[in-house]
Scaffold this motif. Sequence first.
Motif, PDB file in Angstrom:
ATOM      1  N   TYR A 154      -4.648  -5.206  11.419  1.00 13.83           N
ATOM      2  CA  TYR A 154      -5.618  -4.188  11.804  1.00 13.83           C
ATOM      3  C   TYR A 154      -6.166  -3.425  10.604  1.00 13.83           C
ATOM      4  O   TYR A 154      -6.904  -2.451  10.769  1.00 13.83           O
ATOM      5  CB  TYR A 154      -4.981  -3.185  12.778  1.00 13.83           C
ATOM      6  CG  TYR A 154      -4.427  -3.809  14.031  1.00 13.83           C
ATOM      7  CD1 TYR A 154      -5.149  -4.768  14.731  1.00 13.83           C
ATOM      8  CD2 TYR A 154      -3.170  -3.449  14.522  1.00 13.83           C
ATOM      9  CE1 TYR A 154      -4.641  -5.341  15.888  1.00 13.83           C
ATOM     10  CE2 TYR A 154      -2.656  -4.011  15.675  1.00 13.83           C
ATOM     11  CZ  TYR A 154      -3.397  -4.959  16.342  1.00 13.83           C
ATOM     12  OH  TYR A 154      -2.884  -5.530  17.489  1.00 13.83           O
ATOM     13  N   SER A 156      -4.658  -1.387   8.688  1.00 12.60           N
ATOM     14  CA  SER A 156      -4.237   0.000   8.870  1.00 12.60           C
ATOM     15  C   SER A 156      -4.058   0.735   7.550  1.00 12.60           C
ATOM     16  O   SER A 156      -4.125   1.966   7.510  1.00 12.60           O
ATOM     17  CB  SER A 156      -2.925   0.042   9.666  1.00 12.60           C
ATOM     18  OG  SER A 156      -3.085  -0.550  10.937  1.00 12.60           O
ATOM     19  N   LEU A 283      -4.476  -2.371  18.499  1.00  9.02           N
ATOM     20  CA  LEU A 283      -5.894  -2.363  18.178  1.00  9.02           C
ATOM     21  C   LEU A 283      -6.602  -1.165  18.791  1.00  9.02           C
ATOM     22  O   LEU A 283      -7.443  -0.532  18.138  1.00  9.02           O
ATOM     23  CB  LEU A 283      -6.541  -3.670  18.652  1.00  9.02           C
ATOM     24  CG  LEU A 283      -8.033  -3.839  18.334  1.00  9.02           C
ATOM     25  CD1 LEU A 283      -8.292  -3.733  16.835  1.00  9.02           C
ATOM     26  CD2 LEU A 283      -8.530  -5.174  18.874  1.00  9.02           C
ATOM     27  N   LEU A 286      -6.049   1.955  16.746  1.00  9.21           N
ATOM     28  CA  LEU A 286      -6.840   1.929  15.522  1.00  9.21           C
ATOM     29  C   LEU A 286      -8.300   2.237  15.819  1.00  9.21           C
ATOM     30  O   LEU A 286      -8.939   3.031  15.117  1.00  9.21           O
ATOM     31  CB  LEU A 286      -6.686   0.553  14.856  1.00  9.21           C
ATOM     32  CG  LEU A 286      -7.221   0.301  13.434  1.00  9.21           C
ATOM     33  CD1 LEU A 286      -8.713   0.076  13.411  1.00  9.21           C
ATOM     34  CD2 LEU A 286      -6.833   1.424  12.492  1.00  9.21           C
ATOM     35  N   ASN A 392      -8.435  -9.863   6.598  1.00  6.81           N
ATOM     36  CA  ASN A 392      -8.286  -9.042   7.799  1.00  6.81           C
ATOM     37  C   ASN A 392      -9.068  -7.733   7.688  1.00  6.81           C
ATOM     38  O   ASN A 392      -9.534  -7.196   8.694  1.00  6.81           O
ATOM     39  CB  ASN A 392      -6.804  -8.753   8.059  1.00  6.81           C
ATOM     40  CG  ASN A 392      -6.078  -9.962   8.618  1.00  6.81           C
ATOM     41  OD1 ASN A 392      -6.640 -10.751   9.369  1.00  6.81           O
ATOM     42  ND2 ASN A 392      -4.818 -10.139   8.243  1.00  6.81           N
ATOM     43  N   MET A 396     -11.813  -6.615  10.356  1.00  5.04           N
ATOM     44  CA  MET A 396     -11.748  -5.350  11.082  1.00  5.04           C
ATOM     45  C   MET A 396     -13.007  -4.518  10.870  1.00  5.04           C
ATOM     46  O   MET A 396     -13.391  -3.722  11.735  1.00  5.04           O
ATOM     47  CB  MET A 396     -10.510  -4.553  10.644  1.00  5.04           C
ATOM     48  CG  MET A 396      -9.203  -5.052  11.234  1.00  5.04           C
ATOM     49  SD  MET A 396      -9.234  -5.120  13.046  1.00  5.04           S
ATOM     50  CE  MET A 396      -9.665  -3.435  13.456  1.00  5.04           C
ATOM     51  N   TYR A 439       3.234  -7.580  17.165  1.00  2.00           N
ATOM     52  CA  TYR A 439       2.637  -7.042  15.936  1.00  2.00           C
ATOM     53  C   TYR A 439       3.265  -7.680  14.703  1.00  2.00           C
ATOM     54  O   TYR A 439       2.563  -8.055  13.761  1.00  2.00           O
ATOM     55  CB  TYR A 439       2.814  -5.523  15.898  1.00  2.00           C
ATOM     56  CG  TYR A 439       2.294  -4.895  14.622  1.00  2.00           C
ATOM     57  CD1 TYR A 439       0.923  -4.748  14.411  1.00  2.00           C
ATOM     58  CD2 TYR A 439       3.167  -4.465  13.623  1.00  2.00           C
ATOM     59  CE1 TYR A 439       0.443  -4.185  13.234  1.00  2.00           C
ATOM     60  CE2 TYR A 439       2.694  -3.901  12.455  1.00  2.00           C
ATOM     61  CZ  TYR A 439       1.335  -3.759  12.259  1.00  2.00           C
ATOM     62  OH  TYR A 439       0.864  -3.215  11.104  1.00  2.00           O
ATOM     63  N   PHE A 444      -2.899 -10.071  17.694  1.00  2.00           N
ATOM     64  CA  PHE A 444      -3.731  -8.939  18.093  1.00  2.00           C
ATOM     65  C   PHE A 444      -3.377  -8.484  19.501  1.00  2.00           C
ATOM     66  O   PHE A 444      -3.018  -9.276  20.357  1.00  2.00           O
ATOM     67  CB  PHE A 444      -5.206  -9.329  18.035  1.00  2.00           C
ATOM     68  CG  PHE A 444      -5.837  -9.151  16.679  1.00  2.00           C
ATOM     69  CD1 PHE A 444      -6.804  -8.183  16.469  1.00  2.00           C
ATOM     70  CD2 PHE A 444      -5.458  -9.958  15.612  1.00  2.00           C
ATOM     71  CE1 PHE A 444      -7.387  -8.021  15.233  1.00  2.00           C
ATOM     72  CE2 PHE A 444      -6.028  -9.807  14.369  1.00  2.00           C
ATOM     73  CZ  PHE A 444      -7.000  -8.833  14.170  1.00  2.00           C
TER      74      PHE A 444
END
Length: 535
Positions: A154, A156, A283, A286, A392, A396, A439, A444
């Motif tokens: 994600y 993050s 997801l 986020l 990724n 995203m 995760y 996802f």
Amino acid sequence: MYESMKGRVENAVESGKIEEEHIDDNEEMQEAFAKWTDNFTRQVHPTIIQVLLANTKDRDVSDKLMPNLIYVSREKSKMHPHHFKAGALNALVRVSATMTNAPIVLTLDCDTYSNDPQTIKRVLCYFFDPEIRSTTAYVQFPQIFRGLNKGDIYFSEHKRLFQINPLGMDGLLGPNYVGTGCFFQRRAFFGCPSSFIQPEMPELSPNYVVKKPIGSVETLDLAHRVAACNYENHNGWGIKLGFRYGSLVEDYYTGYRMQCEGWRSIFCSPKRSAFLGDSPVTLIDLLSQCKRWTNGLLDVLFSKYSTITFGFQKMGLLMSFAYTYYAIWPILCIALTIYAFIPQLALLNGISTFPQISDPRSLLYVFLFVGANGKDLLDFHLENGTFQRWWNSQRMWMICGLSSFLFGCIDYTLSSLGIAVRGFDLTSKVQDDELSKRYDQGTFEFGVASPMFVPMTMAAIINVVSFVVGSIGLFRSGIRNMEGLILQILLSGFVVINCWPVYEAIVFRSDNGRMSTKITLIAAFLTSIMCLLAY
């Protein structure tokens, strides 16, 4: 001690009354529960200030004095705005001023903890430097997360936001404030470096020396008064003093306003992370976080303190560009949405939107695509990033553009017209065993039937259809007859590769994290209508 007190307070709130087991001693009764009423709830209650540890009497197991530890829950009322996080921070700034008035203030998120005991020494090296002390508002450490899966699916960690871009800003006026892992000079909350704003009472001044004991009646009474809901009425807090109101991203806005006033900041990124925190592991969490950022950034961009106009006047061109780069994030959803649908619909109708592959002008599109992504990949590599995490991150970026950015812009527009009221969506960062397992495996999570999943699902459907149709046409007609559509086929293929988790969640998965059938059907229906209208 904190967990015990938290449990007792929550039990009291749930039961609606104070039992004997809720109280440890008479001091607790006087300080924490003296203002209890029948209307006491989580949303409506008086100020609670509890001295858990005092550095004059409480000692650790080795008989050394402990530092002060004070629990503060500011007053909450339906009649007064809470100003969310910024309001809580300003209440803490004032309460701490009345109790200790320490010259340095550290802000941390609730899920962040110290990872290096040398951090404070590093900070003091900056704040004690006579050449920069008078103009340094804060020292910002990068936000580093623990528990990320190998590929950070994600994105993050937000490497650009927390690690790459601050390095460039550090060569100008310094990095933006990111809300956690930041040490402030208390003086920076009271006006620009050359012009001190005197607060409404001398006890809140950064130069005030607290002489009374931290647990004295006078100190606690004053602390309760400055934490009250109505205390900030007409006295400048949130406007000229303290953390600034006017945006849901109070950290970005506060750092920006401070630097506009003439303060600078410092980025400190040691090899050993100073602080570690938790990141969203679903997801939807986020995307909810990014949607809140979108509303807050647009608040700043279209305010009288806009980074384009006000920022340019106060900070200069380069720093204005640096802050504007963040402020226009949400608007990029327009370009991303266009690139996700328009060339693909044109491809289905045999209409060319890019130059022919033999036309030298097509090299411009190739150069921009390869150059931008190549430069971004190089930045990641220089900051110890991996190719998988970079991939990724750009995936995203596309997903956020078609979900949180898009919905955030719509939400902001409706709110500006008075049609909707925005709220502060907290990120849960809570997970169960099955979710945690998915995760860790890099899978996802689409288990929540959120409207924000609809546009990305539509993009996944239209791109795979256009790619298949275009590829079949290319195979049948040859490159020469399809020159004008080659770049559109490549674009569709690029989006299809990025959307693989969506296809997987729609077709190949049966766990609780798969795409909701409801979302899939809605997206397919809307895509069909779009194709019919385009045809």
